[in-house]
Design an enzyme around this catalytic site. Structure first.
Site, PDB file in Angstrom:
ATOM      1  N   PRO A  10      13.283 -41.883   0.762  1.00 13.22           N
ATOM      2  CA  PRO A  10      11.963 -42.481   0.970  1.00 13.22           C
ATOM      3  C   PRO A  10      11.569 -42.665   2.428  1.00 13.22           C
ATOM      4  O   PRO A  10      10.387 -42.668   2.742  1.00 13.22           O
ATOM      5  CB  PRO A  10      12.072 -43.828   0.246  1.00 13.22           C
ATOM      6  CG  PRO A  10      13.533 -44.100   0.129  1.00 13.22           C
ATOM      7  CD  PRO A  10      14.193 -42.770   0.010  1.00 13.22           C
ATOM      8  N   GLU A  52       0.819  -1.205   0.000  1.00  7.31           N
ATOM      9  CA  GLU A  52       0.000   0.000   0.000  1.00  7.31           C
ATOM     10  C   GLU A  52       0.858   1.263   0.000  1.00  7.31           C
ATOM     11  O   GLU A  52       0.575   2.230  -0.712  1.00  7.31           O
ATOM     12  CB  GLU A  52      -0.927   0.011   1.224  1.00  7.31           C
ATOM     13  CG  GLU A  52      -1.891  -1.160   1.295  1.00  7.31           C
ATOM     14  CD  GLU A  52      -1.358  -2.330   2.085  1.00  7.31           C
ATOM     15  OE1 GLU A  52      -2.143  -2.967   2.792  1.00  7.31           O
ATOM     16  OE2 GLU A  52      -0.135  -2.608   2.001  1.00  7.31           O
TER      17      GLU A  52
END
Length: 377
Positions: free
Chosen positions: A308, A56
């Site tokens: 894994p 802003e």
């Protein structure tokens, strides 16, 4: 009466601006702002880095005096608290904007509707909810951290057509091609932390850093201000002192709390690593403790790049928000290592996923998946 189509079009522009901070704004949310008189855009800005001007304020500076009586389109509710920068609500009020359109309210308890209340108390009408789904996608990790206390977790795996991530020997360079590896660099850059296991560090000695020369960042996007925190799950603190993860940036090594004062842990601290001891008896408790610690450190997005065993542990304890699978058009054979290790014996216990996105990345396919809810089975 507000023009809904115009509101949506200008909010879409603000969202595109916000994405420019996708690699650089964290731990702050990605925010864009557009100031307009009707269809005429008079100012725009986006939040680039924490501690710097918010979207802003940048848009107001861009607009100058033209901000008076303009409509402000903001992707996230303007803040009303003093942080490293002053409240954006005060800046909008002082600039004399006539109306504010907000895509979504801020889940941060320090804001959480207070920004809208401040604007309305100053006589500025606020419209909320324009393109809220798209705006939330900008900051899924930030929203997750603010509402649950933990970061959003992505697991990334590169695999073959037959679901193998490496040869039985551990050889894995390279399963996928250069385009997929470049995509992973950008995925790392969006992450505040990267988690791996000690086994991966001992076997491959990865750096797990963001390498801009390989990432091919979009020209409009800012590059990350630093390297993500690398987090090593290492129960016995076996990580070598000269491992690349230690010598190339910030690293947190998580081991068993009974070993936190051991010679091995002190050796790693002397090498510049941070050490954290947790209860490692159960994977669910260990991973929950790690994610809670990263939430306290203001990490919004975590990337799991591991073998894994660690990847499977995250899936097994339901701590995965997105699963990124890069699949190469090759076979590695039945002796190769699997994508994840999961103790599943019955079809009824399968873990199901919903495909969010599927696209070609060079010669490889990239799937982004999210856990399927039980009512979707």
């Amino acid at each position: 009466m507000a023009d809904r189509a115009l509101d949506a079009a200008l909010m879409a522009r603000a969202i595109r601006l916000a994405w420019r901070g996708q690699y650089s704004a964290h731990p702050n949310p990605r925010v864009g702002c557009v100031l307009a008189h009707g269809e005429q855009v008079v100012g725009e800005g986006w939040h680039e880095r924490a501690g710097e001007a918010h979207a802003e304020v940048r848009a107001l500076a861009d607009a100058g005096e033209r901000a008076r009586d303009a409509t402000a389109y903001v992707t996230l509710e303007p803040c009303r608290h003093h942080g490293r920068t002053p409240p954006c609500t005060d800046a909008l009020v002082e600039a004399g904007v006539a109306r504010v359109v907000v895509a979504m309210t801020d889940p941060n308890p320090q804001v959480a509707g207070g920004g809208i209340e401040r604007l309305e108390a100053a006589g500025i009408p606020v419209t909320c909810g324009v393109l809220d789904v798209e705006a939330r996608r900008l900051n899924d990790g930030f929203v997750t951290r603010m509402t649950t206390g933990r970061p959003r977790v992505r697991v990334k795996v590169a695999a073959s057509l037959d679901g193998r991530t490496a040869m039985a020997s551990g050889e894995s360079q390279w399963v996928t091609g250069a385009a997929a590896r470049s995509d992973v660099q950008r995925l790392r850059a969006m992450s505040g932390a990267i988690i791996t296991g000690a086994g991966t560090v001992l076997a491959d000695d990865p750096s797990l850093t963001v390498r801009p020369e390989q990432a091919n960042f979009p020209a409009c996007a800012s590059q990350p201000p630093g390297q993500p925190l690398r987090v090593i799950l290492d129960r016995q603190f076996r990580t070598p002192s000269d491992a690349q993860v230690i010598t190339t940036g910030p690293v947190l090594i998580v081991g068993d709390h009974t070993q936190e004062s051991s010679d091995a842990a002190r050796r790693l601290q002397d090498s510049g690593a941070q050490v954290l001891g947790v209860d490692t008896r159960h994977a669910s408790g260990m991973l929950a403790a790690v994610l809670a610690e990263l939430g306290r450190r203001d990490v919004n997005d975590v990337l799991v790049e591991a073998g894994p065993t660690v990847a499977g542990a995250f899936v097994e304890v339901a701590q995965v928000d997105e699963f990124w699978l890069y699949q190469a058009p090759v076979f590695l054979g039945s002796q190769g290592r699997p994508v994840v290790e999961l103790p599943i014996e019955r079809m009824a216990d399968k873990v199901s996923w919903t495909v969010l996105d599927r696209r070609q990345v060079g010669a490889d396919q990239r799937l982004i998946l999210t856990p399927r809810q039980h009512n979707e089975l």
